[in-house]
Design a protein around this motif. Structure first.
Motif, PDB file in Angstrom:
ATOM      1  N   CYS A 211       0.824  -1.218   0.000  1.00  0.00           N
ATOM      2  CA  CYS A 211       0.000   0.000   0.000  1.00  0.00           C
ATOM      3  C   CYS A 211       0.860   1.272   0.000  1.00  0.00           C
ATOM      4  N   HIS A 212       2.068   1.200   0.580  1.00  0.00           N
ATOM      5  CA  HIS A 212       2.942   2.393   0.591  1.00  0.00           C
ATOM      6  C   HIS A 212       3.439   2.722  -0.822  1.00  0.00           C
ATOM      7  N   LEU A 213       3.557   1.691  -1.678  1.00  0.00           N
ATOM      8  CA  LEU A 213       4.005   1.921  -3.066  1.00  0.00           C
ATOM      9  C   LEU A 213       2.901   2.626  -3.861  1.00  0.00           C
ATOM     10  N   SER A 214       1.654   2.185  -3.642  1.00  0.00           N
ATOM     11  CA  SER A 214       0.512   2.866  -4.286  1.00  0.00           C
ATOM     12  C   SER A 214       0.426   4.312  -3.811  1.00  0.00           C
ATOM     13  N   LYS A 215       0.574   4.471  -2.505  1.00  0.00           N
ATOM     14  CA  LYS A 215       0.424   5.803  -1.902  1.00  0.00           C
ATOM     15  C   LYS A 215       1.439   6.784  -2.479  1.00  0.00           C
ATOM     16  N   ALA A 216       2.683   6.326  -2.651  1.00  0.00           N
ATOM     17  CA  ALA A 216       3.746   7.207  -3.178  1.00  0.00           C
ATOM     18  C   ALA A 216       3.374   7.711  -4.570  1.00  0.00           C
ATOM     19  N   ILE A 217       2.824   6.830  -5.401  1.00  0.00           N
ATOM     20  CA  ILE A 217       2.462   7.219  -6.776  1.00  0.00           C
ATOM     21  C   ILE A 217       1.253   8.152  -6.768  1.00  0.00           C
ATOM     22  N   LEU A 218       0.259   7.833  -5.946  1.00  0.00           N
ATOM     23  CA  LEU A 218      -0.950   8.666  -5.899  1.00  0.00           C
ATOM     24  C   LEU A 218      -0.639  10.044  -5.321  1.00  0.00           C
ATOM     25  N   ASN A 219       0.267  10.103  -4.360  1.00  0.00           N
ATOM     26  CA  ASN A 219       0.678  11.407  -3.819  1.00  0.00           C
ATOM     27  C   ASN A 219       1.433  12.216  -4.869  1.00  0.00           C
ATOM     28  N   LYS A 220       2.306  11.530  -5.614  1.00  0.00           N
ATOM     29  CA  LYS A 220       3.102  12.193  -6.655  1.00  0.00           C
ATOM     30  C   LYS A 220       2.187  12.826  -7.716  1.00  0.00           C
ATOM     31  N   THR A 221       1.097  12.116  -8.025  1.00  0.00           N
ATOM     32  CA  THR A 221       0.181  12.615  -9.060  1.00  0.00           C
ATOM     33  C   THR A 221      -0.973  13.425  -8.439  1.00  0.00           C
ATOM     34  N   ASN A 222      -0.877  13.663  -7.123  1.00  0.00           N
ATOM     35  CA  ASN A 222      -1.858  14.497  -6.437  1.00  0.00           C
ATOM     36  C   ASN A 222      -3.287  13.971  -6.579  1.00  0.00           C
ATOM     37  N   THR A 223      -3.451  12.684  -6.357  1.00  0.00           N
ATOM     38  CA  THR A 223      -4.739  12.036  -6.588  1.00  0.00           C
ATOM     39  C   THR A 223      -5.414  11.691  -5.271  1.00  0.00           C
ATOM     40  N   ASN A 224      -6.669  12.070  -5.135  1.00  0.00           N
ATOM     41  CA  ASN A 224      -7.450  11.648  -3.970  1.00  0.00           C
ATOM     42  C   ASN A 224      -7.983  10.246  -4.207  1.00  0.00           C
ATOM     43  N   TYR A 225      -7.959   9.431  -3.174  1.00  0.00           N
ATOM     44  CA  TYR A 225      -8.469   8.073  -3.367  1.00  0.00           C
ATOM     45  C   TYR A 225      -8.912   7.487  -2.032  1.00  0.00           C
ATOM     46  N   VAL A 226      -9.716   6.436  -2.126  1.00  0.00           N
ATOM     47  CA  VAL A 226     -10.129   5.688  -0.946  1.00  0.00           C
ATOM     48  C   VAL A 226      -9.207   4.484  -0.858  1.00  0.00           C
ATOM     49  N   ASP A 227      -8.560   4.307   0.293  1.00  0.00           N
ATOM     50  CA  ASP A 227      -7.571   3.248   0.458  1.00  0.00           C
ATOM     51  C   ASP A 227      -8.180   2.092   1.246  1.00  0.00           C
ATOM     52  N   ILE A 228      -8.181   0.900   0.640  1.00  0.00           N
ATOM     53  CA  ILE A 228      -8.623  -0.299   1.354  1.00  0.00           C
ATOM     54  C   ILE A 228      -7.408  -1.222   1.441  1.00  0.00           C
ATOM     55  N   ILE A 229      -6.997  -1.536   2.653  1.00  0.00           N
ATOM     56  CA  ILE A 229      -5.759  -2.291   2.840  1.00  0.00           C
ATOM     57  C   ILE A 229      -6.075  -3.664   3.424  1.00  0.00           C
ATOM     58  N   GLU A 230      -5.764  -4.704   2.645  1.00  0.00           N
ATOM     59  CA  GLU A 230      -5.973  -6.067   3.130  1.00  0.00           C
ATOM     60  C   GLU A 230      -4.807  -6.456   4.033  1.00  0.00           C
ATOM     61  N   SER A 231      -5.131  -7.007   5.189  1.00  0.00           N
ATOM     62  CA  SER A 231      -4.072  -7.437   6.112  1.00  0.00           C
ATOM     63  C   SER A 231      -3.433  -8.734   5.642  1.00  0.00           C
ATOM     64  N   THR A 232      -4.174  -9.478   4.831  1.00  0.00           N
ATOM     65  CA  THR A 232      -3.649 -10.707   4.237  1.00  0.00           C
ATOM     66  C   THR A 232      -4.389 -10.930   2.930  1.00  0.00           C
ATOM     67  N   PRO A 233      -3.705 -11.370   1.868  1.00  0.00           N
ATOM     68  CA  PRO A 233      -4.403 -11.537   0.588  1.00  0.00           C
ATOM     69  C   PRO A 233      -5.407 -12.695   0.646  1.00  0.00           C
ATOM     70  N   ARG A 234      -6.639 -12.445   0.197  1.00  0.00           N
ATOM     71  CA  ARG A 234      -7.668 -13.497   0.157  1.00  0.00           C
ATOM     72  C   ARG A 234      -8.266 -13.623  -1.234  1.00  0.00           C
ATOM     73  N   ASN A 235      -7.515 -13.340  -2.253  1.00  0.00           N
ATOM     74  CA  ASN A 235      -7.922 -13.498  -3.649  1.00  0.00           C
ATOM     75  C   ASN A 235      -8.957 -12.425  -4.060  1.00  0.00           C
ATOM     76  N   THR A 236      -9.390 -12.499  -5.329  1.00  0.00           N
ATOM     77  CA  THR A 236     -10.138 -11.364  -5.905  1.00  0.00           C
ATOM     78  C   THR A 236     -11.590 -11.273  -5.446  1.00  0.00           C
ATOM     79  N   ALA A 237     -12.220 -12.396  -5.096  1.00  0.00           N
ATOM     80  CA  ALA A 237     -13.627 -12.303  -4.671  1.00  0.00           C
ATOM     81  C   ALA A 237     -13.745 -11.417  -3.434  1.00  0.00           C
ATOM     82  N   ALA A 238     -12.869 -11.645  -2.457  1.00  0.00           N
ATOM     83  CA  ALA A 238     -12.903 -10.839  -1.227  1.00  0.00           C
ATOM     84  C   ALA A 238     -12.473  -9.402  -1.490  1.00  0.00           C
ATOM     85  N   ALA A 239     -11.428  -9.229  -2.290  1.00  0.00           N
ATOM     86  CA  ALA A 239     -10.937  -7.868  -2.574  1.00  0.00           C
ATOM     87  C   ALA A 239     -12.039  -7.005  -3.181  1.00  0.00           C
TER      88      ALA A 239
END
Length: 334
Positions: free
Chosen positions: A64-92
């Protein structure tokens, strides 16, 4: 339909094992700045900027910190959902839907695809959002350009889906192309949040219930770890797409690649002018002089801690090397 209700949901979970050693757990392929100095994640954000009014990023605690760095660089507002453990795409995708209003239309895309021909892309998105507003779950099928064995396929009649097919072997892939009603499965979707959740509840009730519990326990967008471990880890294709009666497909003509192998990265880099020698050999990751003698269609991948020398047509085999390293030298995957 008013555009104010469209949310672009970006899934950033994958590790890109077939692109080792470029792609590592600490910097998966979607964050590598090898595409004209920008990353696939950044290209994904920019591509949908004027289509959606809201951006939601579903990532894991490790990236999530890698996404955040890019979104901050491009000055983009976003809603951040952070999975504590990957559970595949259905859950995401369920988390994104739980975090949205019932009537919000979600355009769900992976963060590691290359898409060209924006006019066709926007036309496909517009078609999909229209269908989604009528209560359908829409998947994007790409009109295939060759019998590709690295992708799943969608068999269709018009915009109705007959079946989803796993990655085929070469003979089956050629057969699909010959039949003419098969599309590459892009892993991109569009639907109303409530419609997706209804279908998830109907066809994968355990995923629905456990994701809901984990979501309700989330704090500041970080999904609860213990509750997450209870969620069955299955893909959205198995959970919903292959079972729901509300699926439609938009046959899309835009240029698309999931850059899932070095062969597809090679093909893309050639189109943007990355150098190859007269025998079509390519170097990725270093400007140091590199000579190939007696080799054709070879890719040399240079990183600080590991190198890979690969015949282009064996690109799918990198995944099994990754598996071996996982058992024998796991630190090389970090």
């Amino acid at each position: 339909m008013e555009s104010k209700s469209i949310t672009h949901v970006i899934l950033t979970g994958g590790v890109g094992s077939r692109l080792w050693p470029l792609s590592r757990k600490s910097r998966p392929k979607q964050y590598l700045d090898i595409f004209d100095g920008r990353s696939l994640f950044e290209l994904t954000v920019n591509r949908n900027r004027d289509i959606a009014t809201k951006i939601m990023v579903v990532g894991n605690i490790d990236n999530c910190h890698l996404s955040k760095a890019i979104l901050n660089k491009t000055n983009t507002n976003y809603v951040d959902i952070i999975e504590s453990t990957p559970r595949n795409t259905a859950a995401a995708i369920a988390f994104a839907a739980f975090g949205s209003a019932a009537d919000d239309i979600l355009i769900v895309t992976p963060s590691d695809h290359i898409i060209d021909n924006m006019a066709s892309y926007k036309q496909a998105i517009s078609q999909a959002t229209d269908m989604a507003s009528q209560g359908y779950i829409v998947t994007f099928g790409i009109v295939p350009t060759k019998p590709e064995i690295g992708y799943g396929y969608i068999e269709r009649k018009g915009d109705d889906v007959i079946s989803f097919r796993e990655k085929p072997n070469q003979v089956t892939a050629a057969d699909f192309i010959a039949k003419g009603n098969f599309l590459w499965n892009s892993g991109m979707f569009c639907f109303k949040a409530a419609v997706f959740l209804e279908e998830l509840k109907l066809y994968a009730p355990a995923v629905y219930e456990k994701s809901k519990i984990a979501w309700e326990k989330s704090v500041n967008g970080i999904v609860d770890l213990e509750a997450s471990l209870e969620i069955p880890s299955i893909s959205v294709d198995y959970a919903v797409m292959e079972k729901s009666k509300k699926i439609k497909v938009v046959a899309s003509e835009f240029v698309w690649s999931d850059l899932g192998s070095f062969e597809s990265v090679y093909d893309y880099l050639v189109t943007i002018g990355h150098p190859v020698d007269k025998h079509r050999n390519m170097v990725i990751g270093t400007d140091k002089y590199t000579a190939f003698i007696g080799m054709k269609d070879t890719i040399f991948i240079y990183t600080d801690t590991a190198h890979l020398i690969l015949q282009k047509e064996f690109s799918q085999d990198v995944k099994s090397l990754y598996g071996t390293l996982e058992r024998e030298i796991p630190e090389l995957l970090e």
